[in-house]
Write a protein that holds these residues in place. Structure first.
Motif, PDB file in Angstrom:
ATOM      1  N   PHE A 135       4.254 -49.907  -9.817  1.00  0.00           N
ATOM      2  CA  PHE A 135       4.144 -48.587 -10.535  1.00  0.00           C
ATOM      3  C   PHE A 135       3.705 -48.892 -11.868  1.00  0.00           C
ATOM      4  O   PHE A 135       3.776 -49.857 -12.572  1.00  0.00           O
ATOM      5  N   ASP A 136       3.108 -47.450 -12.399  1.00  0.00           N
ATOM      6  CA  ASP A 136       2.798 -47.494 -13.712  1.00  0.00           C
ATOM      7  C   ASP A 136       4.005 -47.287 -14.617  1.00  0.00           C
ATOM      8  O   ASP A 136       4.509 -46.126 -14.625  1.00  0.00           O
ATOM      9  N   PRO A 137       4.554 -48.057 -15.492  1.00  0.00           N
ATOM     10  CA  PRO A 137       5.789 -47.804 -16.207  1.00  0.00           C
ATOM     11  C   PRO A 137       5.717 -46.676 -17.103  1.00  0.00           C
ATOM     12  O   PRO A 137       6.700 -46.378 -17.698  1.00  0.00           O
ATOM     13  N   HIS A 138       4.492 -46.284 -17.403  1.00  0.00           N
ATOM     14  CA  HIS A 138       4.156 -45.261 -18.441  1.00  0.00           C
ATOM     15  C   HIS A 138       3.808 -43.892 -18.038  1.00  0.00           C
ATOM     16  O   HIS A 138       3.876 -42.830 -18.675  1.00  0.00           O
ATOM     17  N   ASN A 139       3.580 -43.993 -16.669  1.00  0.00           N
ATOM     18  CA  ASN A 139       3.263 -42.336 -16.316  1.00  0.00           C
ATOM     19  C   ASN A 139       3.684 -42.580 -14.779  1.00  0.00           C
ATOM     20  O   ASN A 139       3.064 -42.864 -13.913  1.00  0.00           O
ATOM     21  N   SER A 185      -2.048 -51.664 -17.212  1.00  0.00           N
ATOM     22  CA  SER A 185      -0.935 -52.790 -16.812  1.00  0.00           C
ATOM     23  C   SER A 185      -0.030 -51.960 -16.010  1.00  0.00           C
ATOM     24  O   SER A 185       0.463 -50.944 -16.418  1.00  0.00           O
ATOM     25  N   LEU A 186       0.271 -52.641 -14.754  1.00  0.00           N
ATOM     26  CA  LEU A 186       1.293 -52.078 -13.775  1.00  0.00           C
ATOM     27  C   LEU A 186       2.467 -53.089 -13.691  1.00  0.00           C
ATOM     28  O   LEU A 186       2.297 -54.253 -13.701  1.00  0.00           O
ATOM     29  N   LEU A 187       3.648 -52.366 -13.451  1.00  0.00           N
ATOM     30  CA  LEU A 187       4.684 -53.439 -13.228  1.00  0.00           C
ATOM     31  C   LEU A 187       5.051 -53.305 -11.900  1.00  0.00           C
ATOM     32  O   LEU A 187       4.959 -52.616 -10.975  1.00  0.00           O
ATOM     33  N   MET A 193       3.244 -44.941  -6.925  1.00  0.00           N
ATOM     34  CA  MET A 193       3.787 -45.997  -6.369  1.00  0.00           C
ATOM     35  C   MET A 193       3.371 -46.685  -5.252  1.00  0.00           C
ATOM     36  O   MET A 193       3.191 -45.888  -4.117  1.00  0.00           O
ATOM     37  N   ILE A 194       3.224 -48.085  -5.295  1.00  0.00           N
ATOM     38  CA  ILE A 194       3.127 -48.702  -4.183  1.00  0.00           C
ATOM     39  C   ILE A 194       3.882 -49.531  -3.727  1.00  0.00           C
ATOM     40  O   ILE A 194       4.323 -50.478  -4.147  1.00  0.00           O
ATOM     41  N   PRO A 195       4.417 -49.417  -2.161  1.00  0.00           N
ATOM     42  CA  PRO A 195       5.438 -50.343  -1.737  1.00  0.00           C
ATOM     43  C   PRO A 195       4.807 -51.285  -0.829  1.00  0.00           C
ATOM     44  O   PRO A 195       3.656 -51.188  -0.385  1.00  0.00           O
ATOM     45  N   GLY A 196       5.237 -52.418  -0.763  1.00  0.00           N
ATOM     46  CA  GLY A 196       4.817 -53.399   0.043  1.00  0.00           C
ATOM     47  C   GLY A 196       5.803 -54.485   0.322  1.00  0.00           C
ATOM     48  O   GLY A 196       6.954 -54.445  -0.150  1.00  0.00           O
ATOM     49  N   GLY A 197       5.240 -55.432   1.137  1.00  0.00           N
ATOM     50  CA  GLY A 197       6.243 -56.487   1.531  1.00  0.00           C
ATOM     51  C   GLY A 197       7.361 -56.232   2.418  1.00  0.00           C
ATOM     52  O   GLY A 197       8.317 -57.150   2.398  1.00  0.00           O
ATOM     53  N   GLN A 198       7.401 -55.263   3.247  1.00  0.00           N
ATOM     54  CA  GLN A 198       8.376 -54.848   3.892  1.00  0.00           C
ATOM     55  C   GLN A 198       8.617 -55.869   5.104  1.00  0.00           C
ATOM     56  O   GLN A 198       7.699 -56.388   5.556  1.00  0.00           O
ATOM     57  N   LEU A 209      12.638 -51.184 -19.660  1.00  0.00           N
ATOM     58  CA  LEU A 209      11.357 -51.453 -20.493  1.00  0.00           C
ATOM     59  C   LEU A 209      11.783 -51.280 -21.917  1.00  0.00           C
ATOM     60  O   LEU A 209      12.064 -50.218 -22.339  1.00  0.00           O
ATOM     61  N   PHE A 210      11.403 -52.414 -22.796  1.00  0.00           N
ATOM     62  CA  PHE A 210      11.588 -52.277 -24.149  1.00  0.00           C
ATOM     63  C   PHE A 210      10.244 -52.346 -24.898  1.00  0.00           C
ATOM     64  O   PHE A 210       9.302 -52.948 -24.502  1.00  0.00           O
ATOM     65  N   ASP A 211      10.082 -51.953 -26.032  1.00  0.00           N
ATOM     66  CA  ASP A 211       9.341 -51.899 -26.824  1.00  0.00           C
ATOM     67  C   ASP A 211      10.055 -52.909 -27.929  1.00  0.00           C
ATOM     68  O   ASP A 211      11.034 -52.915 -28.249  1.00  0.00           O
ATOM     69  N   VAL A 212       9.217 -54.178 -28.265  1.00  0.00           N
ATOM     70  CA  VAL A 212       9.677 -55.333 -28.790  1.00  0.00           C
ATOM     71  C   VAL A 212      10.371 -54.880 -30.174  1.00  0.00           C
ATOM     72  O   VAL A 212      11.674 -55.599 -30.662  1.00  0.00           O
ATOM     73  N   GLU A 213       9.968 -53.873 -31.064  1.00  0.00           N
ATOM     74  CA  GLU A 213      10.571 -53.677 -32.265  1.00  0.00           C
ATOM     75  C   GLU A 213      11.924 -52.515 -32.252  1.00  0.00           C
ATOM     76  O   GLU A 213      12.306 -52.321 -33.097  1.00  0.00           O
ATOM     77  N   ASP A 214      12.048 -52.224 -30.790  1.00  0.00           N
ATOM     78  CA  ASP A 214      12.983 -51.086 -30.837  1.00  0.00           C
ATOM     79  C   ASP A 214      14.004 -51.460 -29.820  1.00  0.00           C
ATOM     80  O   ASP A 214      13.526 -51.641 -28.618  1.00  0.00           O
ATOM     81  N   PRO A 215      15.341 -51.645 -30.050  1.00  0.00           N
ATOM     82  CA  PRO A 215      16.465 -51.998 -28.966  1.00  0.00           C
ATOM     83  C   PRO A 215      16.712 -50.784 -28.053  1.00  0.00           C
ATOM     84  O   PRO A 215      17.460 -51.045 -27.097  1.00  0.00           O
ATOM     85  N   VAL A 216      16.299 -49.593 -28.214  1.00  0.00           N
ATOM     86  CA  VAL A 216      16.360 -48.528 -27.453  1.00  0.00           C
ATOM     87  C   VAL A 216      15.410 -48.534 -26.214  1.00  0.00           C
ATOM     88  O   VAL A 216      14.253 -48.580 -26.532  1.00  0.00           O
ATOM     89  N   PRO A 217      15.791 -48.764 -24.977  1.00  0.00           N
ATOM     90  CA  PRO A 217      14.720 -48.751 -23.687  1.00  0.00           C
ATOM     91  C   PRO A 217      14.127 -47.750 -23.979  1.00  0.00           C
ATOM     92  O   PRO A 217      14.163 -46.467 -24.042  1.00  0.00           O
ATOM     93  N   VAL A 218      12.530 -48.012 -23.588  1.00  0.00           N
ATOM     94  CA  VAL A 218      11.371 -46.904 -23.659  1.00  0.00           C
ATOM     95  C   VAL A 218      11.825 -46.029 -22.100  1.00  0.00           C
ATOM     96  O   VAL A 218      11.693 -44.936 -21.957  1.00  0.00           O
ATOM     97  N   ALA A 219      12.089 -46.841 -21.084  1.00  0.00           N
ATOM     98  CA  ALA A 219      12.387 -46.136 -19.824  1.00  0.00           C
ATOM     99  C   ALA A 219      13.282 -47.101 -18.855  1.00  0.00           C
ATOM    100  O   ALA A 219      13.377 -48.375 -19.167  1.00  0.00           O
ATOM    101  N   THR A 220      14.005 -46.493 -17.929  1.00  0.00           N
ATOM    102  CA  THR A 220      14.791 -47.437 -16.863  1.00  0.00           C
ATOM    103  C   THR A 220      14.645 -46.882 -15.511  1.00  0.00           C
ATOM    104  O   THR A 220      14.442 -45.714 -15.316  1.00  0.00           O
ATOM    105  N   TRP A 221      14.657 -47.864 -14.847  1.00  0.00           N
ATOM    106  CA  TRP A 221      14.463 -47.374 -13.254  1.00  0.00           C
ATOM    107  C   TRP A 221      15.897 -48.255 -12.548  1.00  0.00           C
ATOM    108  O   TRP A 221      16.168 -49.479 -12.647  1.00  0.00           O
ATOM    109  N   MET A 222      16.600 -47.524 -11.678  1.00  0.00           N
ATOM    110  CA  MET A 222      17.612 -47.940 -10.889  1.00  0.00           C
ATOM    111  C   MET A 222      17.019 -48.600  -9.615  1.00  0.00           C
ATOM    112  O   MET A 222      15.968 -48.089  -8.844  1.00  0.00           O
ATOM    113  N   VAL A 223      17.250 -49.759  -9.260  1.00  0.00           N
ATOM    114  CA  VAL A 223      16.792 -50.625  -8.213  1.00  0.00           C
ATOM    115  C   VAL A 223      17.901 -51.192  -7.419  1.00  0.00           C
ATOM    116  O   VAL A 223      19.016 -51.533  -7.899  1.00  0.00           O
ATOM    117  N   LYS A 224      17.355 -51.620  -6.152  1.00  0.00           N
ATOM    118  CA  LYS A 224      18.301 -52.420  -5.270  1.00  0.00           C
ATOM    119  C   LYS A 224      17.913 -53.693  -4.919  1.00  0.00           C
ATOM    120  O   LYS A 224      16.947 -54.002  -5.305  1.00  0.00           O
TER     121      LYS A 224
END
Length: 804
Positions: free
Chosen positions: A713-717, A699-701, A1-6, A656-671
């Protein structure tokens, strides 16, 4: 992960002992910048887990140790760290267990902690917060001033003071006095130079009629300056002579003095006199004496540095800094200072002219729109191809900031007007949009009407020049939708076409004219013009988006989605019917699906099928932002969490969703999710990790929170750590570790400094000696006299001898 904009402005910055580096608190790290270039050269990381609040640089013990630099840092995480920031390396950590909001170290020793030399104890005065005390409790004292023995890593028993909230500590240059602003008074303590107990520290109070916000001690005289909320500056001279002197006869004599013998002093305070200066119309944010004590610097919301001459009270100004001022810091180098601005900028000043030589720029902070604004606003847009974020600023600019390099690239002035922080808001930039390839930009600025007259909405189109993030104004369109507010602006991929929608019930398609050829001459009337206008049953148009190939235009007509052919402006289909207005639309890659967000009393995330013209699936979610991947069939949504979940409203979750699946692929808690945004960006090709992927560029998110801090961050790894770009690392290497020969001529290509033996370089004159005489290690080069003679001889034309 790359943080920035502090944030660069959460705490005052500090210069190194030689003035060549500036240490800035940036989140849970300390960033070190070069004062000569303004570039970041290294970072102190790994010591703190929360925001760093203070940095104290240890002075140099001897000229021989000028390349060794130590500092102390404090943090909200309740720890104090000791660093060698010339390496950089964490040496020691002291646990306080309470959030530290401010720290000073009077009489700080030059001898490093942990050295074999016998040293006196180092004492840190810290302003902490007790989180166990409720802030809602009446007259609760959540702030405490404690003393820590840094040498022995333990607290000195007792409290120096208790305050309603943690206060900013100030210390005199000689370490003799410590002070804070406490409502309408200054609390000042005299600090013993040797080991002491809290009971031995003496205290006085200096009173005022208004709330005090800043203080500064004179570097040589017993004088203290205080600034209040009305813009007044008070100068107490001779403070503490009664209590701090320890002379009982003098104390009794001073008690009998009348107010006339102590002009300006209130409540029989322990001071000889008090005078008042006034120029600032609003709250004083900082006060700072010059190193020689001849001048006092002050600043506040007006964005002007005022320089006061102590002896005469005369003043001069450094105006037009364009932002409220927060801190003023002097350097050990008398020709250098810096001023910290509220817009997340630090300006390095050449003294005494106060000319700005370099600026350290972070992402500009979000601002509040006027209460009367009715349209939707977009403070953040993305140039996804170049990895840039475009941020609207309060001073009518668009700031382009590199997400991967974490620095400002450029600023585009949208409105040619001087920014005055104290004026009422009469003009603001409401919306910005950048085309997919970054070649086009559109902005919307709004002039607020006064007494119902003089309001104006301006749509501006910009064309990128030869350099990235440098735009020139192409066309200005006044009142593009009559008197209605613009709700969205989007560019068609691969075309010089844009669409604007309005709450007035229509949308307009704009195209760019490249010029008309008449009589073998190019007619120079180029610019943007309206090609067509559309509407749907008079409903407000609330959002717009083009498909990935640009063949379909989706317009949200309040609660339904209308699909149009952008070339002929023909209505193709209508999809869905929600209970609240749609706030955002996005096509998902090259798929047939479209995602919409609905606000209001019945929020909804809906996935629509454009081929079947029906709703595919949906969720009842309060979503703040939406972004779709250009290359895959995935999209991400930033969802706000309410207080019913036991989490603060400002926090959220990324789905993070795949368009054909209503179950999220991944989730992240954020502030700080309120006001946040999302974007998919291609990986930076300069990353070492990406280079090793056989050409694959995933692609990165990017998540940008409500304070414009971001993380990539890389949403897949999530296990693969994304490194920083090689360009930034090279800058840091050049600034941090180049001395002698390397600082002048650069690194040698095949030189390994860790080798114990370096082969000697034999000096042998040649026909072109200037190409080789400076090659090699500096300690192995021939004497300078031999080099110079050979070099000069090579420049002189040789003539045949007369004897030949």
């Amino acid at each position: 992960m790359i943080p920035g904009g502090q944030s660069l402005v959460s705490s005052p910055p500090v210069f190194s002992h030689d003035g060549k580096k500036l240490l800035v608190c940036t989140g849970c790290t300390v960033s070190i910048f070069s004062t000569s270039t303004g570039m970041k050269i290294m970072e102190l990381e790994g010591g703190h887990t929360d925001r760093v609040t203070s940095v104290v640089v240890v002075p140099v013990a001897a000229p021989s140790s000028k390349f060794i630099s130590y500092c102390w840092t404090s943090s909200i995480d309740g720890t104090i760290c000791y660093w060698d920031f010339s390496v950089p390396e964490l040496i020691k950590k002291v646990k306080v267990q309470l959030p530290i909001h401010s720290m000073v170290i009077p009489n700080i020793s030059c001898t490093p902690i942990g050295s074999s030399e016998k040293t006196s104890n180092h004492y840190a005065f810290i302003s902490v917060e007790d989180p166990t005390i409720s802030a809602d409790e009446n007259k609760a004292f959540r702030g405490q001033i404690q003393i820590y023995n840094l040498t022995k890593s333990r607290r000195v028993r007792g409290l120096l003071a208790e305050t309603r909230k943690p206060e900013l500590l100030s210390v005199s240059k000689n370490g003799e006095f410590l002070g804070i602003t406490n409502k309408r008074k200054l609390d000042i303590w005299k600090i013993p130079s040797n080991d002491f107990r809290i009971e031995e520290i003496k205290k006085i109070k200096l009173h005022h009629t208004k709330k005090l916000t800043a203080l500064a001690f004179h570097p040589k005289l017993r004088m203290v300056a205080g600034g209040d909320v009305t813009g007044r500056i008070l100068m107490w001279i001779g403070f503490g002579r009664r209590k701090f002197s320890g002379d009982s006869q003098a104390t009794n004599k001073k008690k009998n003095l009348t107010d006339e013998e102590k002009p300006g002093v209130r409540n029989n305070d322990d001071a000889d006199s008090c005078s008042t200066w006034h120029w600032h119309p609003s709250e004083i944010k900082f006060l700072s004496f010059s190193s020689d004590g001849a001048y006092l610097y002050s600043g506040g919301k007006e964005g002007v540095i005022v320089v006061w001459q102590i002896d005469t009270g005369k003043k001069k100004f450094k105006p037009r800094l364009g932002s409220p001022l927060l801190y003023f810091t002097e350097s050990p180098d008398p020709s250098l200072s810096c001023v910290t601005c509220a817009d997340n900028h630090i300006h390095l000043l050449k003294m005494p002219t106060m000319e700005i030589t370099k600026s350290i720029a972070g992402i500009k902070l979000p601002f509040s729109y006027p209460v009367g604004h009715k349209g939707l606003c977009t403070q953040v847009a993305y140039d996804e191809t170049a990895g840039l974020i475009a941020v609207l600023t309060e001073d009518y600019c668009v700031q382009f900031f590199s997400l991967f390099d974490n620095h400002e690239v450029s600023q585009v002035q949208v409105c040619k007007r001087n920014f005055q922080p104290v004026d009422d808001v009469t003009l603001y930039v409401a919306l910005v949009s950048v085309s997919l390839d970054g070649s086009l930009m559109g902005t919307v600025d709004v002039k607020i009407p006064e007494d119902g007259l003089g309001g104006l909405v301006s749509l501006k189109f910009w064309m990128r020049g030869s350099r990235i993030a440098e735009y020139s104004l192409s066309t200005v369109i006044y009142e593009p939708h009559s008197d209605a507010e613009i709700s969205s602006l989007a560019f068609r991929p691969g075309h010089c076409m844009a669409v604007t929608s309005s709450f007035g019930g229509d949308f307009k398609i704009w195209i760019h004219n490249l010029g008309i050829k008449l009589n073998d001459q190019l007619h120079q009337k180029t610019g943007w013009r309206c090609q067509s206008v559309g509407s749907y049953k008079g409903r407000p148009m609330t959002a717009a988006a083009f498909s990935a190939d640009g063949s379909v235009l989706a317009i949200a007509a309040e609660s339904v989605v209308t699909l149009w052919d952008p070339d002929s402006n023909v209505l193709v289909a209508v999809i869905g019917d929600t209970h609240s207005p749609i706030t955002s639309l996005s096509f998902i890659g090259n798929s047939e699906y479209l995602v919409s967000l609905t606000g209001g009393s019945t929020p909804q995330l809906a996935v629509l099928s454009t081929s079947k013209l029906r709703l595919s699936w949906s969720y009842k979610l309060v979503a703040e932002a939406l972004s779709s991947s250009r290359d895959t069939s995935q999209f991400s949504v930033l969802v706000l969490l309410n207080s019913q979940c036991g989490i603060e409203k400002e926090n959220g979750v990324i789905l993070l969703f795949d368009v054909e699946d209503p179950v999220p692929v991944a989730t992240w808690m954020v502030k700080k999710a309120k006001g946040g945004s999302l974007a998919f960006v291609p990986a930076n090709p300069s990353f070492d990790e990406i280079k090793a992927m056989d050409g694959e560029k995933p692609s990165l998110l990017v998540y940008v929170n409500g304070d414009h801090e971001y993380i990539i961050f890389d949403p897949h790894n999530m296990d693969n750590r994304i490194g920083k770009s090689s360009r930034t690392s090279q800058i840091a290497l050049e600034e941090a570790g180049m001395f002698g020969y390397a600082s002048i001529y650069g690194d040698l290509s095949n030189l390994n400094p860790k080798q114990d033996q370096v082969p000697e370089i034999t000096f042998a004159p040649s026909e072109r000696p200037w190409e080789t005489i400076f090659n090699g290690s500096s300690h192995a080069l021939p004497p300078l006299t031999k080099l110079c003679s050979t070099f000069l001889a090579s420049l002189i034309e040789k003539k045949p001898s007369m004897n030949e």
